[in-house]
Design an enzyme around this catalytic site. Structure first.
Site, mmCIF file in Angstrom:
data_model
loop_
_atom_site.group_PDB
_atom_site.id
_atom_site.type_symbol
_atom_site.label_atom_id
_atom_site.label_comp_id
_atom_site.label_asym_id
_atom_site.label_seq_id
_atom_site.Cartn_x
_atom_site.Cartn_y
_atom_site.Cartn_z
ATOM 1 N N GLY A 222 0.808 -1.206 0.000
ATOM 2 C CA GLY A 222 0.000 0.000 0.000
ATOM 3 C C GLY A 222 0.839 1.253 0.000
ATOM 4 N N GLU A 263 4.339 -7.089 0.125
ATOM 5 C CA GLU A 263 3.762 -7.477 -1.170
ATOM 6 C C GLU A 263 3.496 -6.238 -2.026
ATOM 7 O OE1 GLU A 263 0.267 -9.418 0.093
ATOM 8 O OE2 GLU A 263 1.297 -11.145 0.941
ATOM 9 N N PRO A 264 4.522 -5.499 -2.397
ATOM 10 C CA PRO A 264 4.301 -4.302 -3.221
ATOM 11 C C PRO A 264 3.990 -4.660 -4.662
ATOM 12 C CG PRO A 264 6.640 -4.683 -2.936
ATOM 13 C CD PRO A 264 5.936 -5.716 -2.096
ATOM 14 N N GLY A 265 3.070 -3.934 -5.244
ATOM 15 C CA GLY A 265 2.781 -4.064 -6.669
ATOM 16 C C GLY A 265 2.978 -2.714 -7.320
ATOM 17 N N ARG A 302 -8.050 3.586 -14.991
ATOM 18 C CA ARG A 302 -7.952 4.188 -13.663
ATOM 19 C C ARG A 302 -8.622 5.562 -13.535
ATOM 20 N NH1 ARG A 302 -3.841 5.518 -11.391
ATOM 21 N NH2 ARG A 302 -4.236 4.742 -9.273
ATOM 22 N N TYR A 306 -11.363 5.223 -10.732
ATOM 23 C CA TYR A 306 -10.932 5.752 -9.448
ATOM 24 C C TYR A 306 -10.853 7.277 -9.392
ATOM 25 C CZ TYR A 306 -9.155 0.945 -8.837
ATOM 26 O OH TYR A 306 -9.027 -0.405 -8.757
ATOM 27 N N CYS A 332 -17.514 4.984 -26.780
ATOM 28 C CA CYS A 332 -18.871 5.527 -26.820
ATOM 29 C C CYS A 332 -19.457 5.553 -25.407
ATOM 30 C CB CYS A 332 -19.738 4.704 -27.765
ATOM 31 S SG CYS A 332 -21.352 5.447 -28.068
ATOM 32 N N GLU A 333 -18.865 6.372 -24.564
ATOM 33 C CA GLU A 333 -19.269 6.654 -23.192
ATOM 34 C C GLU A 333 -18.666 8.016 -22.866
ATOM 35 O OE1 GLU A 333 -20.881 4.720 -20.886
ATOM 36 O OE2 GLU A 333 -20.840 2.692 -21.770
ATOM 37 N N TYR A 360 -1.693 -1.523 -13.065
ATOM 38 C CA TYR A 360 -3.140 -1.589 -13.317
ATOM 39 C C TYR A 360 -3.555 -0.833 -14.574
ATOM 40 C CZ TYR A 360 -2.615 -2.951 -8.481
ATOM 41 O OH TYR A 360 -2.186 -3.563 -7.334
#
Length: 402
Positions: A222, A263-265, A302, A306, A332-333, A360
């Protein structure tokens, strides 16, 4: 915001491989790994790369060479990790709301198991007893910061077993003779306050004293990275100092030197990634000027999912006069990357670069509007290579039954 890959090289890659395109810098991945490793150099530490952030096998091999293990959240990720050369015992499988059949299949593959559900823990104990060691994922009821969709340690989260249910867990462990080898937490991304993380660590250390046979405590990750110029980030060195001091105290109390895991991503790969897109149209309206790209949230989700900020640079005209644009995609949004963003003057055909796109970005890409997903390129020093080809319509149709 500067790039570790020269802007002119990014333009050349877009010309060679076409846009839209994801580009990753191996040197940045290694830098971030060593930064975390050095912060905890006085601990017995093991870093597991959270592969959901970016699971291309070529990226996994970089972290394998650095000595990392893997954090996997699905059996598919487990199998990809094994294909990348990781030993089964180097992979920690942390599922959520999966079938018990998938858990059994992963146990058969020999990976380490992390359970975050009392129901699953009971099923596991009834079948395996103490023949397979297990890690317990705890929900510490801590709000670490960031968007609520990426916070996983608060009281309303579906992740982990509540700290208030530990008495129940202890009864199951004793009655079913379950061997617990680790205790785990993950509060989610964007830790803004090191003190909050240390509070969660204190909870885990206290809980661990009640488990006599653990080999590791897993603090998840995190760690916040900077998406905006001069953005606040997690101070890894301060965290390292604080946690190392508490870790040493715990080891003295526990009576042995256990490992601590992370556990870093995002922390490892976010800053390594650049998403390149070409400007299709400049559209002036009564309200704004749109820069319409040859990409959309089908390629970079993202900002839509988010409300996240990605710094954008105009690689084609970096010294141009500043103007304000709303950067949008071709889906088309309502498909908006950035509202009212100051950029050097943008012209049709320019290449825009989205920074911090390594985590991501591609992993959340889709075929919405029947659009194909982009290619991926890995830059390693003076070398670069294509690590995923661009999709074609044939790829989209390959699984359809005609």
């Amino acid at each position: 915001m500067s790039t570790s890959i020269a802007p002119q090289q990014l333009i050349r890659l877009a010309q060679e491989f076409d846009a839209p395109l994801y580009v990753y810098d191996a040197a940045t991945m290694r830098r971030q790994y060593h930064k975390l490793e050095n912060a905890f150099k006085d601990c017995n530490v093991k870093i597991h790369y959270a592969m959901k952030a970016l699971s291309n096998i070529n990226v996994l091999k970089i972290f394998k060479e650095l000595g990392a293990g893997l954090d996997a959240v699905s059996i598919e990720e487990v199998k990809i990790g094994l294909m990348a050369g990781y030993a089964a015992e180097e992979i920690l499988y942390t599922p959520n709301c999966v079938s018990f059949a998938e858990i059994e299949a992963c146990i058969d593959l020999g990976v380490k198991l992390n359970i975050d559900n009392i129901s699953i823990l009971e099923q596991f104990g009834n079948k395996y007893g103490n023949t397979v060691p297990v890690c317990i994922r705890v929900n510490p009821h801590i709000m670490a910061g960031g968007h609520y969709k990426i916070s996983t340690g608060h009281i309303d989260s579906k992740f982990g077993i509540s700290i208030h249910q530990m008495r129940h867990v202890e009864r199951l462990i004793k009655s079913l003779n379950i061997k617990v080898e680790g205790i785990h937490m993950h509060t989610g991304s964007d830790i803004l306050d090191v003190g909050v993380f240390l509070n969660g660590a204190e909870i885990l250390f206290d809980l661990a004293l009640g488990f006599p046979d653990i080999e590791y405590i897993d603090f998840g990750s995190g760690f916040k990275v900077g998406y905006k110029p001069d953005d606040v980030t997690t101070d890894i060195d301060v965290l390292g100092e604080g946690l190392t001091e508490r870790y040493r105290k715990f080891c003295r109390e526990y009576g042995k030197d256990i490992q601590i895991h992370f556990e870093p991503g995002k922390f490892l790969v976010s800053e390594s990634g650049y998403f390149l897109a070409k400007v299709n149209v400049i559209k002036q309206t009564t309200a704004t000027v749109f820069a319409g790209l040859d990409a959309g949230f089908n390629h970079l989700m993202r900002p839509t999912l988010y409300d996240s900020y990605h710094h954008i640079t105009n690689l084609s005209n970096p010294e141009g006069k500043q103007r304000v644009y709303t950067v949008v995609g071709y889906i088309c949004e309502t498909d908006t990357f950035a509202w009212d963003r100051p950029l050097p003057e943008v012209n049709e055909g320019d290449i825009l670069c989205f920074h911090n796109a390594g985590a991501y970005g591609f992993m959340m890409a889709s075929n919405y509007n029947s659009r194909t997903r982009p290619a991926e390129v890995l830059v390693d020093g003076d070398d670069y290579k294509l690590i995923r080809r661009r999709e074609t319509l044939d790829d989209i149709l390959a699984t359809q039954v005609l």
